[in-house]
Design an enzyme around this catalytic site. Structure first.
Site, mmCIF file in Angstrom:
data_model
loop_
_atom_site.group_PDB
_atom_site.id
_atom_site.type_symbol
_atom_site.label_atom_id
_atom_site.label_comp_id
_atom_site.label_asym_id
_atom_site.label_seq_id
_atom_site.Cartn_x
_atom_site.Cartn_y
_atom_site.Cartn_z
ATOM 1 N N ASP A 33 11.824 28.656 6.957
ATOM 2 C CA ASP A 33 11.083 28.007 6.217
ATOM 3 C C ASP A 33 10.278 29.190 5.263
ATOM 4 O OD1 ASP A 33 8.604 26.131 5.146
ATOM 5 O OD2 ASP A 33 9.946 24.771 6.373
ATOM 6 N N PRO A 45 -4.548 27.349 18.991
ATOM 7 C CA PRO A 45 -4.135 28.026 20.226
ATOM 8 C C PRO A 45 -3.322 26.887 20.990
ATOM 9 C CG PRO A 45 -6.735 27.643 20.077
ATOM 10 C CD PRO A 45 -6.032 27.355 18.532
ATOM 11 N N HIS A 75 3.836 25.592 4.673
ATOM 12 C CA HIS A 75 4.585 24.743 4.901
ATOM 13 C C HIS A 75 5.367 25.047 6.199
ATOM 14 C CE1 HIS A 75 8.668 22.737 3.934
ATOM 15 N NE2 HIS A 75 8.108 21.866 3.107
ATOM 16 N N VAL A 174 26.155 19.884 9.784
ATOM 17 C CA VAL A 174 24.698 20.037 9.585
ATOM 18 C C VAL A 174 24.215 18.694 9.502
ATOM 19 C CG1 VAL A 174 22.383 20.395 8.122
ATOM 20 C CG2 VAL A 174 24.409 22.414 8.257
ATOM 21 N N SER A 238 11.032 17.164 4.442
ATOM 22 C CA SER A 238 10.404 18.249 5.173
ATOM 23 C C SER A 238 10.010 17.980 6.315
ATOM 24 C CB SER A 238 9.378 19.121 4.227
ATOM 25 O OG SER A 238 10.217 20.209 3.465
#
Length: 281
Positions: A33, A45, A75, A174, A238
Site C-alpha cells: 500500500d 499501541p 491509506h 488473485v 480498499s
C-alpha cells in the site's frame, strides 16, 4: 496504479480495544500500500504497536506539507487496522507500492512483492489499474507470480462503478473484492461506486472506521481543513479488501486451515449479487 478509496476520509471516534486475540494468531498479512505511518505503533499501541517490524523503507510519508495529509496519506495505516479488526491476533508486513497521493506503477508493485517477509501467508493489495486493451498487465502478472503458490492474494476491484477488469484483482490467481454499502437502517446493498463483474469473487462492506493519523485533510478550494486525531471513517473497495484478508486469517486459526483452504471456504458461499461475488460478513 492507484489506491482504491471511494470517497474522502472523515474523522471518527476511537476504536475500542481489540478482542479475540486468538483470531489470526500466527498468521502474517502482507499489506502492499502506501506503507505505514512512522507513528503507527505509538498512535495505536493496542491495534498496531508490536504487530509489525518497523523498517525505514516501509514508512508512509503521509503529509503533503506541515500536518496537511496528502490525498491518500495514511491509506496503508487504515488498511492495516481493518485487517487487524477481523484478525486481532495476526501480524502484518507493510510494504510501499503507492506514494502518499495513492499513485504507483508496476515496478513499485514488483519491488514491494519482493520485499515481503517469507512468513507472509496472505497479501492484501488495496490498489489497481486498468489497461488500454483490458488485458492483464504482463509486469503485474509476473510480479504476482513471484509469490509462493500457497500465498493467497486479495485485491480491490476499484471504485469506478464499471465491469471493466481492474488489475491485479482480475488475475486468475488473485481474489478480486468488491464493496458493499451499509445503510443507516442496517441494510447491506451493493456499493454503487464499486467495480464488479465476472472477475470479482468476494465482496464485503466497504465503509469502515479504522486506525489513521493526526493531521488535517483538505481538498483544493475548500474553505477550511478537517482535523483528524488518529482515527477515520472511510469507504471504498480498499477497505472491503483487508476485511476479507483478515477474515481469511481468522478462519485459518479457527478451522486449522491453510490460507488457500480458508479462501476456498469463503468462495463456496452463494453469490450476494450478480457481479459482486460471495459476501464476507
Amino acid at each position: 496504479m492507484h489506491g482504491c478509496p471511494g470517497d474522502r476520509p472523515r474523522p471518527t471516534s476511537p476504536l475500542p480495544k481489540p478482542g479475540k486475540p486468538d483470531l489470526g494468531k500466527g498468521v502474517t498479512i502482507g499489506v502492499i500500500d502506501t506503507g505505514i505511518s512512522a507513528s503507527a505503533g505509538t498512535d495505536h499501541p493496542d491495534w498496531l504497536g508490536g504487530w509489525y517490524t518497523p523498517q525505514a523503507d516501509d514508512v508512509d510519508v503521509a503529509y503533503d506539507h506541515g500536518d496537511l495529509f496528502a490525498l491518500q496519506g495514511g491509506h496503508g495505516t487504515f488498511v492495516a487496522g481493518v485487517a487487524r479488526q477481523a484478525a486481532p491476533g495476526s501480524r502484518f508486513d507493510p510494504e510501499v507500492a503507492l506514494d502518499p497521493n495513492g499513485l504507483g506503477d508496476e515496478e513499485a508493485l514488483a519491488t514491494a512483492i519482493t520485499g515481503l517477509s517469507r512468513d507472509v501467508q496472505i497479501v492484501n493489495m488495496s490498489l489497481g489499474c486498468f489497461t488500454l486493451d483490458n488485458v492483464a498487465s504482463e509486469p503485474i502478472r509476473r510480479a504476482v507470480n513471484l509469490l509462493p503458490k500457497d500465498v493467497v492474494v486479495v485485491a480491490s476491484a476499484g471504485n469506478q462503478g464499471t465491469e471493466r477488469p481492474s488489475w491485479p484483482a482480475a488475475l486468475s490467481n488473485v481474489v478480486g473484492v468488491a464493496a458493499l454499502a451499509l445503510n443507516g437502517d442496517g441494510t447491506i446493498v451493493p456499493a454503487c461506486y464499486s467495480n464488479h463483474g465476472h472477475w470479482v469473487e468476494l465482496c464485503a462492506v466497504g465503509n469502515r472506521s479504522s486506525t489513521y493519523l493526526k493531521g488535517e485533510w483538505q481538498l483544493p478550494g475548500e474553505p477550511a481543513p478537517e482535523a483528524f486525531d488518529r482515527f477515520a471513517y472511510w469507504a471504498g473497495t480498499s477497505f472491503a479488501t483487508p476485511h476479507v484478508a483478515g477474515t481469511i486469517a481468522a478462519l485459518m486459526t479457527t478451522g486449522g486451515l491453510t490460507a488457500g483452504q480458508a479462501r476456498d471456504q469463503l468462495l463456496a458461499g452463494p453469490e450476494f449479487h450478480p457481479g459482486y461475488g460471495v459476501q464476507v460478513p
